[in-house]
Motif scaffolding. Structure first.
Motif, PDB file in Angstrom:
ATOM      1  N   ILE A 287       0.635  -1.179   0.133  1.00 27.06           N
ATOM      2  CA  ILE A 287      -0.027   0.112   0.160  1.00 27.06           C
ATOM      3  C   ILE A 287       0.996   1.367  -0.068  1.00 27.06           C
ATOM      4  CG2 ILE A 287      -1.567   1.360   1.381  1.00 27.06           C
ATOM      5  CD1 ILE A 287      -2.935  -1.371   2.158  1.00 27.06           C
ATOM      6  N   ILE A 288       1.927   1.169   0.779  1.00 23.40           N
ATOM      7  CA  ILE A 288       2.659   2.465   0.927  1.00 23.40           C
ATOM      8  C   ILE A 288       3.660   2.606  -0.058  1.00 23.40           C
ATOM      9  CG2 ILE A 288       2.397   2.685   3.481  1.00 23.40           C
ATOM     10  CD1 ILE A 288       5.068   1.276   3.725  1.00 23.40           C
ATOM     11  N   SER A 289       3.982   1.377  -0.917  1.00 20.41           N
ATOM     12  CA  SER A 289       5.177   1.302  -1.789  1.00 20.41           C
ATOM     13  C   SER A 289       4.732   1.452  -3.440  1.00 20.41           C
ATOM     14  CB  SER A 289       6.026   0.168  -1.720  1.00 20.41           C
ATOM     15  OG  SER A 289       6.562   0.183  -0.509  1.00 20.41           O
TER      16      SER A 289
ATOM     17  N   GLY B  53       6.347   6.815  -7.344  1.00 17.97           N
ATOM     18  CA  GLY B  53       7.403   7.879  -6.670  1.00 17.97           C
ATOM     19  C   GLY B  53       7.715   7.381  -5.395  1.00 17.97           C
ATOM     20  N   ASP B  54       8.280   8.176  -4.445  1.00 19.26           N
ATOM     21  CA  ASP B  54       8.481   8.105  -3.061  1.00 19.26           C
ATOM     22  C   ASP B  54       8.860   9.301  -2.444  1.00 19.26           C
ATOM     23  OD1 ASP B  54      11.204   8.629  -4.123  1.00 19.26           O
ATOM     24  OD2 ASP B  54      11.722   6.603  -4.494  1.00 19.26           O
ATOM     25  N   TYR B  55       9.394   9.299  -1.256  1.00 19.66           N
ATOM     26  CA  TYR B  55       9.562  10.346  -0.464  1.00 19.66           C
ATOM     27  C   TYR B  55      10.588  11.097  -1.203  1.00 19.66           C
ATOM     28  CZ  TYR B  55      11.721  13.528   3.222  1.00 19.66           C
ATOM     29  OH  TYR B  55      11.863  14.857   3.704  1.00 19.66           O
ATOM     30  N   LEU B  56      11.716  10.837  -1.968  1.00 19.16           N
ATOM     31  CA  LEU B  56      12.704  11.634  -2.479  1.00 19.16           C
ATOM     32  C   LEU B  56      11.957  12.184  -3.847  1.00 19.16           C
ATOM     33  CD1 LEU B  56      15.611   9.192  -2.484  1.00 19.16           C
ATOM     34  CD2 LEU B  56      15.151  11.050  -1.063  1.00 19.16           C
ATOM     35  N   THR B  57      10.996  11.591  -4.563  1.00 19.43           N
ATOM     36  CA  THR B  57      10.223  12.441  -5.668  1.00 19.43           C
ATOM     37  C   THR B  57       9.638  13.579  -5.071  1.00 19.43           C
ATOM     38  OG1 THR B  57       9.786  10.215  -6.421  1.00 19.43           O
ATOM     39  CG2 THR B  57       8.540  11.748  -7.316  1.00 19.43           C
ATOM     40  N   THR B  58       8.901  13.250  -3.819  1.00 20.76           N
ATOM     41  CA  THR B  58       8.208  14.190  -3.295  1.00 20.76           C
ATOM     42  C   THR B  58       9.183  15.462  -2.954  1.00 20.76           C
ATOM     43  OG1 THR B  58       6.549  12.831  -2.201  1.00 20.76           O
ATOM     44  CG2 THR B  58       6.613  14.966  -1.365  1.00 20.76           C
ATOM     45  N   LEU B  59      10.271  15.134  -2.395  1.00 17.51           N
ATOM     46  CA  LEU B  59      11.383  16.220  -1.853  1.00 17.51           C
ATOM     47  C   LEU B  59      11.746  16.981  -3.131  1.00 17.51           C
ATOM     48  CD1 LEU B  59      13.082  17.354   0.088  1.00 17.51           C
ATOM     49  CD2 LEU B  59      14.759  15.384  -0.297  1.00 17.51           C
TER      50      LEU B  59
ATOM     51  N   VAL C 232       0.243  12.700  12.388  1.00 15.10           N
ATOM     52  CA  VAL C 232       1.389  12.370  11.812  1.00 15.10           C
ATOM     53  C   VAL C 232       1.207  11.189  10.784  1.00 15.10           C
ATOM     54  CG1 VAL C 232       3.277  11.119  12.537  1.00 15.10           C
ATOM     55  CG2 VAL C 232       2.536  12.682  14.122  1.00 15.10           C
ATOM     56  N   LEU C 233       0.068  10.447  10.919  1.00 15.49           N
ATOM     57  CA  LEU C 233      -0.118   9.465   9.860  1.00 15.49           C
ATOM     58  C   LEU C 233      -0.655  10.111   8.491  1.00 15.49           C
ATOM     59  CD1 LEU C 233      -0.584   6.457   8.771  1.00 15.49           C
ATOM     60  CD2 LEU C 233      -2.944   6.767   9.710  1.00 15.49           C
ATOM     61  N   LEU C 234      -1.276  11.160   8.638  1.00 16.82           N
ATOM     62  CA  LEU C 234      -1.695  11.962   7.619  1.00 16.82           C
ATOM     63  C   LEU C 234      -0.587  12.668   6.947  1.00 16.82           C
ATOM     64  CD1 LEU C 234      -4.002  13.161   5.781  1.00 16.82           C
ATOM     65  CD2 LEU C 234      -4.444  14.957   7.475  1.00 16.82           C
ATOM     66  N   SER C 235       0.223  13.177   7.686  1.00 18.82           N
ATOM     67  CA  SER C 235       1.443  13.774   7.159  1.00 18.82           C
ATOM     68  C   SER C 235       2.184  12.812   6.701  1.00 18.82           C
ATOM     69  CB  SER C 235       2.020  14.752   8.078  1.00 18.82           C
ATOM     70  OG  SER C 235       3.429  15.376   7.690  1.00 18.82           O
ATOM     71  N   SER C 236       2.586  11.773   6.976  1.00 15.42           N
ATOM     72  CA  SER C 236       3.509  10.926   6.388  1.00 15.42           C
ATOM     73  C   SER C 236       2.770  10.176   5.128  1.00 15.42           C
ATOM     74  CB  SER C 236       3.732   9.524   7.408  1.00 15.42           C
ATOM     75  OG  SER C 236       2.515   8.973   7.728  1.00 15.42           O
TER      76      SER C 236
ATOM     77  N   GLN D  21       4.770  10.650   1.571  1.00 17.19           N
ATOM     78  CA  GLN D  21       5.265   9.212   1.105  1.00 17.19           C
ATOM     79  C   GLN D  21       6.470   8.831   2.021  1.00 17.19           C
ATOM     80  OE1 GLN D  21       5.552  10.215  -3.134  1.00 17.19           O
ATOM     81  NE2 GLN D  21       4.367   8.314  -3.346  1.00 17.19           N
ATOM     82  N   ASP D  22       6.301   9.294   3.334  1.00 10.61           N
ATOM     83  CA  ASP D  22       7.303   8.789   4.423  1.00 10.61           C
ATOM     84  C   ASP D  22       6.872   7.481   4.651  1.00 10.61           C
ATOM     85  OD1 ASP D  22       9.173   8.739   6.213  1.00 10.61           O
ATOM     86  OD2 ASP D  22       8.437  10.336   7.294  1.00 10.61           O
ATOM     87  N   MET D  23       7.540   6.344   3.818  1.00  9.21           N
ATOM     88  CA  MET D  23       6.839   5.155   3.870  1.00  9.21           C
ATOM     89  C   MET D  23       7.453   4.288   5.364  1.00  9.21           C
ATOM     90  SD  MET D  23      10.073   3.471   1.300  1.00  9.21           S
ATOM     91  CE  MET D  23       9.336   1.985   1.535  1.00  9.21           C
ATOM     92  N   TYR D  24       8.520   4.568   5.624  1.00  8.94           N
ATOM     93  CA  TYR D  24       8.638   3.965   7.259  1.00  8.94           C
ATOM     94  C   TYR D  24       7.724   4.475   8.300  1.00  8.94           C
ATOM     95  CZ  TYR D  24      13.097   1.778   4.958  1.00  8.94           C
ATOM     96  OH  TYR D  24      13.662   0.956   4.546  1.00  8.94           O
ATOM     97  N   LEU D  25       7.471   5.692   8.302  1.00  6.73           N
ATOM     98  CA  LEU D  25       6.595   6.251   9.420  1.00  6.73           C
ATOM     99  C   LEU D  25       5.091   5.701   8.987  1.00  6.73           C
ATOM    100  CD1 LEU D  25       6.032   7.892  11.840  1.00  6.73           C
ATOM    101  CD2 LEU D  25       6.204   9.872  10.521  1.00  6.73           C
ATOM    102  N   ALA D  26       4.719   5.959   7.869  1.00  7.47           N
ATOM    103  CA  ALA D  26       3.405   5.557   7.641  1.00  7.47           C
ATOM    104  C   ALA D  26       2.969   4.093   7.601  1.00  7.47           C
ATOM    105  CB  ALA D  26       2.978   6.023   6.225  1.00  7.47           C
ATOM    106  N   GLY D  27       4.015   3.240   7.086  1.00  5.66           N
ATOM    107  CA  GLY D  27       3.902   1.821   7.105  1.00  5.66           C
ATOM    108  C   GLY D  27       3.810   1.154   8.535  1.00  5.66           C
TER     109      GLY D  27
END
Length: 332
Positions: free
Chosen positions: A28-30, A34-40, A284-288, A292-298
């Protein structure tokens, strides 16, 4: 002996269930593009900044984002099994640290909400069923429909307006500005309880209204059954009759709420938490998820899912203990 085998069997079922949940959670989170780096990178370009490719490559290597998906999953689940939930990309802190700061207050709010819900719903639902079509029943029904119909965040906004407009006090957050960053002492604890009632009432409105309606309907159904009519004919006092059998059966929905209370301890009500500025895990869940902060959201999604399984398990055990009909079906 039958109950022991039932408990062991259900515990064994949990192992593959949790394993499959972990896989689905990671997918679900992967899987989103994209990923967090794409967002960054998108944020840096939107702000007119230059993208440092060396920094991006270092972050990919550090977090293993350049590895195949199955390798990332193995690294993630292996860390969780050893107590390491990974690093939050956005906050640049260990996930365990983030959860340790948010989880205790989330648990306290959820437990207080559960107690509030049960304390209000049980007597009101009982009274509404016994006094069917009386004024009190109509009043409880009206309040129940309003509680189900009005969104929790709207109730939160109304309470915030009333508190500020008529009492000159802000009901947002869990602490006053003077105690927000203070060390724990008696004054801070009293200040916490002075603010705690607002999220408890807001979060408990819909659940209380729903349980009142369910308890009323279940109890009315039981009171019309032949065994109750026969007990009345034998002269058993009404109070004793209701408390001994019909109410026990009608309480099943209350026990079933354990299944959704445990996950609520972690996830909370995201929109209400945002409106009331609550320092819980919901925002925090919504923000992650947005970043796409995968480790925190996951990690939060996995904990919520596992708690759902555990809550359902505890609810089934409690129902088997409370309701003899379930024990007979287990034995059969």
């Amino acid at each position: 002996m039958i109950m022991i085998s039932y408990v062991v069997r259900r515990l064994l079922y949990m192992v593959p269930t949790v394993f499959l949940i972990s896989i689905v959670t990671f997918l679900i989170i992967s899987l989103p593009p994209g990923d967090y780096l794409t967002t960054l990178i998108a944020q840096m370009r939107a702000q007119g900044g230059e993208v440092d490719q060396a920094r991006i490559a270092a972050l990919e290597l550090r977090y293993g984002l350049d590895s195949p998906l199955w390798v990332q999953y193995g690294k993630w689940i292996g860390g969780i099994l050893t107590g390491d939930f990974g690093e939050s990309f956005q906050l640049n802190r260990p996930v365990t640290t983030v959860l340790a700061q948010r989880l205790p207050l989330t648990v306290m709010i959820a437990l207080c909400t559960l107690i509030f819900t049960w304390i209000i719903a049980l007597p009101v639902g009982l009274y509404s069923a016994i006094r069917q079509y009386k004024f009190g029943d109509y009043l409880a029904t009206t309040i129940g429909f309003l509680g189900l119909a009005v969104p929790n965040f709207l109730i939160a906004l109304v309470l915030m307006y009333v508190g500020y407009r008529f009492f000159g006090a802000s009901v947002g957050g869990l602490f006053s500005p003077d105690f927000a960053d203070a060390n724990w002492n008696l004054g801070r604890i009293l200040d916490l309880f002075g603010h705690l009632w607002v999220p408890v009432v807001v979060l408990g409105m819909a659940g209380t209204a729903g349980l009142i309606r369910i308890l009323r309907a279940n109890l009315l159904d039981e009171l019309r059954k032949p065994y109750v009519i026969a007990a009345r004919a034998r002269g058993i006092p009404e109070r004793k009759l209701i408390m001994k059998y019909p109410l026990r059966v009608a309480l099943n929905p209350f026990i079933s709420t354990i299944g959704w209370v445990l996950p609520a301890l972690v996830s909370g009500e995201v929109i209400v938490a945002q409106v009331l500025s609550l320092p819980t895990t919901g925002p925090v869940l919504l923000s992650s998820l947005l970043s796409q902060d995968m480790y925190l959201a996951g990690s939060i999604i996995l904990i919520v899912s596992v708690l759902t399984v555990i809550g359902t398990l505890l609810s089934d055990f409690a129902l088997a203990w409370l309701d003899p009909r379930i024990r007979l079906r287990i034995g059969g």
